[in-house]
Design a protein around this motif. Structure first.
Motif, PDB file in Angstrom:
ATOM      1  N   THR A 230       0.861  -1.180   0.000  1.00 52.85           N
ATOM      2  CA  THR A 230       0.000   0.000   0.000  1.00 52.85           C
ATOM      3  C   THR A 230       0.898   1.232   0.000  1.00 52.85           C
ATOM      4  O   THR A 230       1.689   1.426   0.926  1.00 52.85           O
ATOM      5  N   MET A 231       0.821   1.998  -1.049  1.00 57.74           N
ATOM      6  CA  MET A 231       1.559   3.250  -1.152  1.00 57.74           C
ATOM      7  C   MET A 231       0.561   4.378  -1.400  1.00 57.74           C
ATOM      8  O   MET A 231      -0.505   4.149  -1.964  1.00 57.74           O
ATOM      9  N   TRP A 232       0.929   5.563  -0.968  1.00 57.65           N
ATOM     10  CA  TRP A 232       0.048   6.717  -1.121  1.00 57.65           C
ATOM     11  C   TRP A 232       0.762   7.784  -1.940  1.00 57.65           C
ATOM     12  O   TRP A 232       1.945   8.084  -1.709  1.00 57.65           O
ATOM     13  N   PHE A 233       0.033   8.360  -2.908  1.00 56.10           N
ATOM     14  CA  PHE A 233       0.608   9.373  -3.787  1.00 56.10           C
ATOM     15  C   PHE A 233      -0.322  10.590  -3.839  1.00 56.10           C
ATOM     16  O   PHE A 233      -1.532  10.477  -3.690  1.00 56.10           O
ATOM     17  N   GLU A 234       0.287  11.729  -4.068  1.00 48.19           N
ATOM     18  CA  GLU A 234      -0.467  12.975  -4.065  1.00 48.19           C
ATOM     19  C   GLU A 234      -1.377  13.064  -5.280  1.00 48.19           C
ATOM     20  O   GLU A 234      -0.945  12.841  -6.418  1.00 48.19           O
ATOM     21  N   GLY A 235      -2.647  13.387  -5.038  1.00 44.48           N
ATOM     22  CA  GLY A 235      -3.610  13.592  -6.114  1.00 44.48           C
ATOM     23  C   GLY A 235      -4.175  14.988  -6.070  1.00 44.48           C
ATOM     24  O   GLY A 235      -3.810  15.807  -5.220  1.00 44.48           O
ATOM     25  N   ARG A 236      -5.088  15.261  -6.963  1.00 44.28           N
ATOM     26  CA  ARG A 236      -5.641  16.613  -7.055  1.00 44.28           C
ATOM     27  C   ARG A 236      -6.451  16.982  -5.821  1.00 44.28           C
ATOM     28  O   ARG A 236      -6.407  18.128  -5.357  1.00 44.28           O
ATOM     29  N   ASN A 237      -7.194  16.002  -5.281  1.00 39.00           N
ATOM     30  CA  ASN A 237      -8.077  16.290  -4.150  1.00 39.00           C
ATOM     31  C   ASN A 237      -7.736  15.475  -2.909  1.00 39.00           C
ATOM     32  O   ASN A 237      -8.596  15.244  -2.068  1.00 39.00           O
ATOM     33  N   GLY A 238      -6.494  15.039  -2.815  1.00 32.54           N
ATOM     34  CA  GLY A 238      -6.081  14.244  -1.666  1.00 32.54           C
ATOM     35  C   GLY A 238      -5.183  13.108  -2.096  1.00 32.54           C
ATOM     36  O   GLY A 238      -4.907  12.908  -3.293  1.00 32.54           O
ATOM     37  N   ASN A 239      -4.707  12.343  -1.136  1.00 29.95           N
ATOM     38  CA  ASN A 239      -3.785  11.263  -1.426  1.00 29.95           C
ATOM     39  C   ASN A 239      -4.499  10.074  -2.081  1.00 29.95           C
ATOM     40  O   ASN A 239      -5.644   9.761  -1.751  1.00 29.95           O
TER      41      ASN A 239
END
Length: 297
Positions: A230-239
Motif C-alpha cells: 500500500t503506497m500513497w501518492f499525491e492527487g488533485r483532491n487528496g492522497n
C-alpha cells in the motif's frame, strides 16, 4: 450526492503466471527465454502452483464480486503454447464484461510474441468504445476502470515497464473527460508507481505521478512485485492509495507471501466516496481466509 443501495465489489488479483509451463520447443529457448526457462525449472515451479491458483479463484468466485480486475503476467515466457491455456483459465473466471485484464512484462516477454496478448485477450481488453488499445475505459457500476499497459519487451535480467508519451497523453484526455462525471476512478497498471529496484521499475513513473497529481484518481491497482503493498501518492483532491497484491499462484517462499487477492467495497454516502479493502489470502492449510480489512477512502 448519489447513494448506492449496496457497495459495488471490485476484486483484484494479479500475476497468476499460469502453471504448469508447457514444454518449450528448442527453437524457443534462446536469449531471455533460455534464462527464464532455467529459472522456472530450478526455482519457480516449486512455488508457482496450479492448485494454489485454483483454490484462490474458487474462493474469489464464492465472494461473488461485481467485477474482477487481473493486472497482468498471465503467462511466463510468452511462448505460443501458453496463450490458449491462459485464455481458457480467464474464461473460467468470468465473461469479458465481468472481467478486465491488462498485460504484464511476462506477457510481453519477447518481441516475437509481443502481439499475442492483445490478440488472445481482446474481449477482456476492449473499452466501452469498442477499441482494443491503451488506455481503455470501462464503466462498471459506480467505477470507471482505466486500463494502462506498461508491458514492453526488455533485455535479459530486466523487468522494467514503460507507458510512453502517447499513452500518457491519451490518459490525460481520458481523465479530463471523466472530470465532469460522478465516478470512482480506478487505474489499472501492472508495474508499481514506485520501485527501489532499477531492473523492475516503471521507467516513466515520474510522468505518471505528475499527471495523477494534476488530475487525480480514487484508486490504483497493480501487481509485479508479488507482495502486499500500500503506497500513497499525491492527487488533485487528496492522497491516492496504490495497492499491490502477491502472485495469485504462489506458495509463501522467502520474503514473498502466499497467494492473495483483494476485494474493494465501493460506495457513496453523504460524506462522499467510501472504499473498504478486504484482503483474502491462502493459509498453511491451503484454505483462503480474510487477513485484513481497512478503510482506504
Amino acid at each position: 450526492m448519489t447513494s448506492f443501495s449496496a457497495p459495488f465489489t471490485l476484486a483484484h488479483l494479479s500475476d497468476p503466471h499460469l502453471p504448469p509451463l508447457p514444454k518449450p520447443r528448442l527453437s524457443e529457448l534462446a536469449g531471455k527465454r533460455a534464462l527464464g526457462y532455467v529459472n522456472w525449472t530450478r526455482n519457480r515451479h516449486k512455488y508457482q502452483r496450479r492448485e494454489v491458483l485454483d483454490a484462490l479463484v474458487a474462493d474469489l468466485r464464492a465472494q461473488a464480486p461485481d467485477h474482477i480486475a487481473v493486472t497482468g503476467d498471465l503467462v511466463n515466457l510468452a511462448m505460443e503454447a501458453e496463450f490458449a491455456p491462459a485464455r481458457a483459465w480467464l474464461d473460467e473466471i468470468g465473461p469479458p464484461d465481468g472481467v478486465t485484464t491488462i498485460p504484464g512484462n511476462h506477457d510481453a516477454y519477447v518481441r516475437a510474441t509481443y502481439h499475442r496478448f492483445g490478440e488472445t485477450f481482446a474481449p477482456y481488453l476492449t473499452g466501452d468504445d469498442g477499441r482494443v488499445g491503451f488506455p481503455s475505459l470501462r464503466r462498471r457500476g459506480p467505477t470507471a476502470l482505466i486500463s494502462l499497459s506498461s508491458a514492453v519487451p526488455t533485455p535479459p535480467l530486466m523487468a522494467t515497464g514503460t507507458l510512453g508519451r502517447d499513452q500518457l497523453a491519451d490518459l490525460e484526455r481520458v481523465l479530463d473527460q471523466l472530470a465532469a462525471e460522478d465516478v470512482f476512478r480506478v487505474l489499472l497498471v501492472h508495474h508499481p508507481l514506485k520501485s527501489d529496484a532499477r531492473q523492475k521499475r516503471l521507467t516513466d513513473s515520474a510522468a505518471l505521478l505528475a499527471l495523477l497529481k494534476r488530475h487525480g484518481v480514487e484508486l490504483v491497482l497493480h501487481g509485479h512485485d508479488h507482495i502486499h503493498s500500500t503506497m500513497w501518492f499525491e492527487g488533485r483532491n487528496g492522497n491516492i492509495p496504490a495497492i499491490g497484491v502477491p502472485s495469485a499462484s504462489a506458495l509463501a517462499h522467502g520474503h514473498y507471501p502466499a497467494a492473495a487477492y483483494n476485494l474493494f467495497k465501493i460506495g457513496k454516502d453523504n460524506a462522499g466516496w467510501r472504499c473498504e479493502q478486504i484482503v483474502r489470502s491462502l493459509d498453511h492449510a491451503m484454505q483462503v481466509r480474510e487477513i485484513k480489512r481497512a478503510r482506504l477512502v
